[in-house]
Motif scaffolding. Structure first.
Motif, PDB file in Angstrom:
ATOM      1  N   ARG A 413       0.815  -1.132  -0.062  1.00 46.17           N
ATOM      2  CA  ARG A 413       0.134   0.069  -0.140  1.00 46.17           C
ATOM      3  C   ARG A 413       1.123   1.260  -0.141  1.00 46.17           C
ATOM      4  O   ARG A 413       1.921   1.179   0.634  1.00 46.17           O
ATOM      5  CB  ARG A 413      -0.900  -0.167   1.213  1.00 46.17           C
ATOM      6  N   PHE A 414       0.348   2.341  -0.798  1.00 49.64           N
ATOM      7  CA  PHE A 414       0.977   3.542  -0.773  1.00 49.64           C
ATOM      8  C   PHE A 414       0.155   4.598  -0.544  1.00 49.64           C
ATOM      9  O   PHE A 414      -0.785   4.921  -1.178  1.00 49.64           O
ATOM     10  CB  PHE A 414       1.623   3.586  -2.310  1.00 49.64           C
ATOM     11  N   GLU A 415       0.689   5.223   0.505  1.00 53.04           N
ATOM     12  CA  GLU A 415      -0.347   6.462   1.066  1.00 53.04           C
ATOM     13  C   GLU A 415       0.431   7.768   1.401  1.00 53.04           C
ATOM     14  O   GLU A 415       1.731   7.738   1.649  1.00 53.04           O
ATOM     15  CB  GLU A 415      -1.007   5.864   2.442  1.00 53.04           C
ATOM     16  N   ALA A 416      -0.087   8.794   0.981  1.00 52.49           N
ATOM     17  CA  ALA A 416       0.469  10.232   1.112  1.00 52.49           C
ATOM     18  C   ALA A 416      -0.341  10.972   2.158  1.00 52.49           C
ATOM     19  O   ALA A 416      -1.504  10.948   1.949  1.00 52.49           O
ATOM     20  CB  ALA A 416       0.654  10.854  -0.071  1.00 52.49           C
ATOM     21  N   ALA A 417       0.256  11.582   3.087  1.00 55.04           N
ATOM     22  CA  ALA A 417      -0.545  12.740   3.910  1.00 55.04           C
ATOM     23  C   ALA A 417       0.338  13.819   4.025  1.00 55.04           C
ATOM     24  O   ALA A 417       1.563  13.765   4.749  1.00 55.04           O
ATOM     25  CB  ALA A 417      -0.824  12.071   5.244  1.00 55.04           C
ATOM     26  N   ASN A 419       3.018  16.138   3.493  1.00 54.87           N
ATOM     27  CA  ASN A 419       4.394  15.937   2.835  1.00 54.87           C
ATOM     28  C   ASN A 419       5.163  14.730   3.453  1.00 54.87           C
ATOM     29  O   ASN A 419       6.358  14.357   3.240  1.00 54.87           O
ATOM     30  CB  ASN A 419       5.292  17.037   3.417  1.00 54.87           C
ATOM     31  N   ARG A 420       4.235  13.759   3.702  1.00 46.04           N
ATOM     32  CA  ARG A 420       4.754  12.371   4.235  1.00 46.04           C
ATOM     33  C   ARG A 420       4.200  11.408   3.274  1.00 46.04           C
ATOM     34  O   ARG A 420       2.972  11.319   3.048  1.00 46.04           O
ATOM     35  CB  ARG A 420       4.246  12.164   5.565  1.00 46.04           C
ATOM     36  N   PHE A 421       5.267  10.343   2.973  1.00 45.22           N
ATOM     37  CA  PHE A 421       4.745   9.387   1.915  1.00 45.22           C
ATOM     38  C   PHE A 421       5.366   8.068   2.792  1.00 45.22           C
ATOM     39  O   PHE A 421       6.256   7.950   3.233  1.00 45.22           O
ATOM     40  CB  PHE A 421       5.346   9.453   0.671  1.00 45.22           C
ATOM     41  N   GLU A 422       4.104   7.248   2.777  1.00 43.34           N
ATOM     42  CA  GLU A 422       4.464   5.880   3.370  1.00 43.34           C
ATOM     43  C   GLU A 422       4.115   4.675   2.285  1.00 43.34           C
ATOM     44  O   GLU A 422       3.308   4.438   1.856  1.00 43.34           O
ATOM     45  CB  GLU A 422       3.553   5.582   4.545  1.00 43.34           C
ATOM     46  N   ALA A 423       5.333   3.756   2.291  1.00 37.27           N
ATOM     47  CA  ALA A 423       5.085   2.647   1.490  1.00 37.27           C
ATOM     48  C   ALA A 423       5.026   1.453   2.461  1.00 37.27           C
ATOM     49  O   ALA A 423       5.958   1.138   3.258  1.00 37.27           O
ATOM     50  CB  ALA A 423       6.385   2.562   0.613  1.00 37.27           C
ATOM     51  N   SER A 424       4.025   0.553   2.501  1.00 35.80           N
ATOM     52  CA  SER A 424       4.171  -0.509   3.615  1.00 35.80           C
ATOM     53  C   SER A 424       3.832  -1.699   2.673  1.00 35.80           C
ATOM     54  O   SER A 424       3.185  -1.821   1.750  1.00 35.80           O
ATOM     55  CB  SER A 424       2.918  -0.309   4.362  1.00 35.80           C
ATOM     56  N   PHE A 425       4.382  -2.921   3.123  1.00 36.07           N
ATOM     57  CA  PHE A 425       4.417  -4.109   2.381  1.00 36.07           C
ATOM     58  C   PHE A 425       4.247  -5.460   3.642  1.00 36.07           C
ATOM     59  O   PHE A 425       4.963  -5.472   4.458  1.00 36.07           O
ATOM     60  CB  PHE A 425       5.876  -4.386   1.993  1.00 36.07           C
ATOM     61  N   LEU A 426       3.116  -5.943   3.374  1.00 35.28           N
ATOM     62  CA  LEU A 426       2.643  -7.163   4.056  1.00 35.28           C
ATOM     63  C   LEU A 426       2.939  -8.553   3.251  1.00 35.28           C
ATOM     64  O   LEU A 426       2.351  -8.532   2.005  1.00 35.28           O
ATOM     65  CB  LEU A 426       1.171  -6.903   4.391  1.00 35.28           C
ATOM     66  N   LEU A 427       3.687  -9.350   3.899  1.00 32.88           N
ATOM     67  CA  LEU A 427       3.953 -10.446   3.190  1.00 32.88           C
ATOM     68  C   LEU A 427       3.925 -11.597   4.170  1.00 32.88           C
ATOM     69  O   LEU A 427       4.199 -11.494   5.525  1.00 32.88           O
ATOM     70  CB  LEU A 427       5.354 -10.534   2.722  1.00 32.88           C
ATOM     71  N   MET A 428       3.303 -12.714   3.655  1.00 30.94           N
ATOM     72  CA  MET A 428       3.282 -13.980   4.399  1.00 30.94           C
ATOM     73  C   MET A 428       4.636 -14.711   4.328  1.00 30.94           C
ATOM     74  O   MET A 428       5.330 -15.153   3.513  1.00 30.94           O
ATOM     75  CB  MET A 428       2.163 -14.973   3.965  1.00 30.94           C
ATOM     76  N   SER A 429       5.538 -14.797   5.598  1.00 28.88           N
ATOM     77  CA  SER A 429       6.912 -15.038   5.587  1.00 28.88           C
ATOM     78  C   SER A 429       7.166 -16.415   5.926  1.00 28.88           C
ATOM     79  O   SER A 429       8.602 -16.966   6.042  1.00 28.88           O
ATOM     80  CB  SER A 429       7.616 -14.154   6.541  1.00 28.88           C
ATOM     81  N   ARG A 430       6.174 -17.223   6.045  1.00 29.56           N
ATOM     82  CA  ARG A 430       6.409 -18.657   6.601  1.00 29.56           C
ATOM     83  C   ARG A 430       5.373 -19.457   5.878  1.00 29.56           C
ATOM     84  O   ARG A 430       4.455 -19.097   5.731  1.00 29.56           O
ATOM     85  CB  ARG A 430       6.313 -18.994   7.995  1.00 29.56           C
TER      86      ARG A 430
END
Length: 430
Positions: A413-417, A419-430
């Motif tokens: 997910r990529f979100e902006a608020a 002057n802040r930008f956040e990239a978040s990545f959710l993965l199933m690691s097992r």
């Protein structure tokens, strides 16, 4: 009505070629371009239907006209694709040749099956061929679409002009050779001719697949070498840090003696100068991240150095050991996210920062990269467009990160608020 139905059946023969040429570039097409393509495709099919309808009424349809219409329609719609989806000339020529070859194989089989079924006249035979050809595509569409994606799509984002320069003409040459070898006036081929045409098609497909696979392997090796270089720099910095720490411990008693001497003599100016020298020396040192994952540490250290050179505050708070995610995939996500973050930070005049954090909760692994940016975001729905590429085109890095997350059953997910930008990545690691 009968002639309109005949014209529609003939025109249905164009559908497989339209779909197969569009599939590899589907991710490159924005909403406006998609409307243009669909409009042109619909107009082309309508004109073809009306043309066949008129000729069917006059009983002027021949085998040669049917085949030439298929070829000319493919060329015309290929030109439409080149005009609408710009910047991929050789890629689209390759796609045109491979699509034409696949369609030729399908309709060669369809014509042979129509011959076995039997027909009253050539008009009925061509209707049968068209319907059988479309049915064959419907039965094999997943494999055929997958073939087009596998041989074309992964290489559209790679600046590998040599790759397309080498192979774009192969399927076109094979298609033209196969078509002209049997002429355009014959309706069906003998079983041996049919086998010959199939062998040419299969050989071309296998050749293109192997070239694509080898080139992908070369790109993976190149990426691996880049990671090795980053890790080499990281380990060099780590070794240098250990050496400096040992040296600092060895010299610490001399530094204490110098400070004590300045205090006893009341030499505050010398003490201040000593402090400034030490501060300046520390400012030139990049903090060495340690996450428990050597590949990730190399990437983080690489961008930490770039951040220091550009006056960007860089912080890392994460543990990345024990993950069931390949080092290459993890490094790809980190590298692309940090590269985008660094590009965005350079556009800010003040308050430049990048923050990397990660959290493991059972099988879920969450990675976030926050950064400052100028507040201007090029976006259309869920797509974020790159400022480094053509207008209306999603960034390569974002698309790569999205594909890796999907590979591990997760999402990004990529979100902006402000002057802040956040990239978040959710993965199933097992």
């Amino acid at each position: 009505m009968r002639y309109l139905w005949i014209g529609l059946c003939y025109s249905m023969a164009h559908v497989p070629s339209l779909v197969l040429r569009y599939v590899p570039f589907a991710e490159k097409v924005n909403a406006r371009q998609k409307k243009q393509l669909m409009g042109c495709y619909a107009a082309g099919l309508l004109l073809s239907t009306l043309l066949y309808w008129e000729l069917a009424r006059e009983d002027h349809i021949s085998i040669a006209f049917y085949k030439m219409n298929l070829l000319l329609f493919c060329i015309l719609m290929g030109i439409v694709n080149l005009v609408v989806i710009r910047g991929y000339v050789k890629e689209q020529l390759f796609t045109f040749g491979l699509t034409a070859l696949l369609v030729l194989m399908m309709y060669a089989i369809a014509a042979y099956l129509a011959e076995q079924i039997g027909y009253a006249d050539i008009s009925q035979a061509l209707v049968l061929e068209s319907l059988i050809g479309v049915l064959l595509y419907a039965l094999c569409h997943r494999k055929l679409n997958g073939l087009m994606r596998m041989t074309v799509t992964p290489f559209l984002d790679i600046k590998g002009h040599d790759y397309w320069h080498m192979i774009w003409f192969i399927p076109i040459a094979m298609f033209l050779g196969s078509m002209f070898a049997f002429g355009i006036n014959g309706y069906t081929a003998t079983p041996l001719q049919l086998i010959s045409r199939m062998l040419i098609g299969v050989a071309t497909v296998l050749m293109c697949q192997n070239i694509a696979r080898d080139y992908r392997r070369i790109q993976e090796q190149k990426q691996m070498m880049e990671q090795i270089e980053q890790q080499r720099g990281y380990y060099y910095a780590l070794t240098e840090s250990v050496r400096q720490e040992r040296e600092a411990r060895h010299n610490f008693k001399h530094q204490l003696a110098a400070v004590r001497s300045c205090l006893e003599d009341g030499s505050t100016e010398e003490l201040e100068q000593y402090y400034e020298d030490a501060k300046q020396k520390l400012a030139g040192v990049t903090d060495i991240p340690y996450t428990g994952n050597a590949a990730a540490d190399g990437v983080l250290y690489h961008y930490a150095q770039i951040a220091r050179e550009n006056g960007v505050t860089f912080s890392v708070c994460c543990r990345l050991d024990g993950l069931a995610i390949s080092d290459m995939d993890l490094s790809c996500i980190l590298g692309n996210a940090l590269d985008n973050a660094m590009t965005a930070c350079k556009g800010c005049e003040t308050d430049r920062y990048i923050r990397v954090a990660a959290e493991q909760d059972g099988e879920c692994f969450l990675l976030t990269v926050d950064n400052s940016f100028d507040g201007v975001l090029l976006q259309d729905g869920k797509k974020i467009f790159s400022r480094k590429r053509k207008e209306g085109e999603e960034g390569i890095g974002i698309r790569s990160m999205r594909q890796i997350c999907e590979k591990y059953g997760g999402t990004c997910r990529f979100e902006a608020a402000g002057n802040r930008f956040e990239a978040s990545f959710l993965l199933m690691s097992r």
